[in-house]
Write an enzyme that holds these catalytic residues in place. Structure first.
Site, PDB file in Angstrom:
ATOM      1  CD  GLN A  74      -3.290   1.077   0.153  1.00 14.34           C
ATOM      2  OE1 GLN A  74      -3.637  -1.082   0.029  1.00 14.34           O
ATOM      3  NE2 GLN A  74      -3.641   1.840  -0.185  1.00 14.34           N
ATOM      4  CG  PHE A  75       2.099   3.767  -3.870  1.00 14.06           C
ATOM      5  CD1 PHE A  75       2.447   4.706  -3.587  1.00 14.06           C
ATOM      6  CD2 PHE A  75       1.076   2.844  -4.763  1.00 14.06           C
ATOM      7  CE1 PHE A  75       1.130   6.056  -4.451  1.00 14.06           C
ATOM      8  CE2 PHE A  75       0.229   2.948  -5.239  1.00 14.06           C
ATOM      9  CZ  PHE A  75       0.361   5.240  -5.348  1.00 14.06           C
ATOM     10  CB  THR A  76      -2.052   5.452  -0.760  1.00 10.96           C
ATOM     11  OG1 THR A  76      -2.644   4.088   0.003  1.00 10.96           O
ATOM     12  CG2 THR A  76      -1.525   5.441  -2.560  1.00 10.96           C
TER      13      THR A  76
END
Length: 141
Positions: A74-76
């Protein structure tokens, strides 16, 4: 390295209509973000923390119970929103670095004997979960 960890009764990840990872019993859904300066040592520490985190029923951990984990990149989680209306992703690690470290966390968990399902790195994923509690914590290393 940052993880949003939810206690769930079940969870799954679907890509293009196909389930690619799922847990069908109580365990943890882990949304895992990798920062630009994260290391292999932090991956090992994160795996240990996730495996031993005492947030399952009766203050037990996956290490205690054998409960599974579903780990989803989950890069966000490293989106910066302090200025303006559009998130900045400067603190999120580039794909090739992040994928390697997410894989390291998963490998470390499996090396500890954990049952681990995963999403598909870089794919558009639909994540479904049934939260238990709800009980959700932020883990950072």
């Amino acid at each position: 390295m940052r993880a949003v960890v939810a206690r769930v009764t079940e969870a799954s990840v679907t890509v293009e209509g196909e389930v690619v990872g799922a847990i069908d019993e109580p365990g943890l859904l882990v949304l895992l973000g990798i920062r630009t300066d994260d290391t292999e040592e932090q991956a090992a520490t994160m795996a240990r923390k996730l495996h031993e985190l005492r947030i399952l029923r009766e203050e037990r951990s996956c290490a205690d119970t054998g409960a599974p984990l579903l780990v989803v990149s989950q890069f966000t989680l490293y989106g910066e929103t302090r200025k303006g209306r559009r998130p900045s992703w400067l603190n999120a690690a580039r794909g090739e670095i992040a994928e390697k470290l997410v894989d390291s966390v998963v490998s470390e968990l499996r090396g500890r004997g954990a049952t681990v399902a995963t999403g598909s790195f870089g794919a558009m994923m639909s994540v479904r979960s049934v939260n238990d509690g709800p009980f959700t914590v932020l883990v950072e290393v």
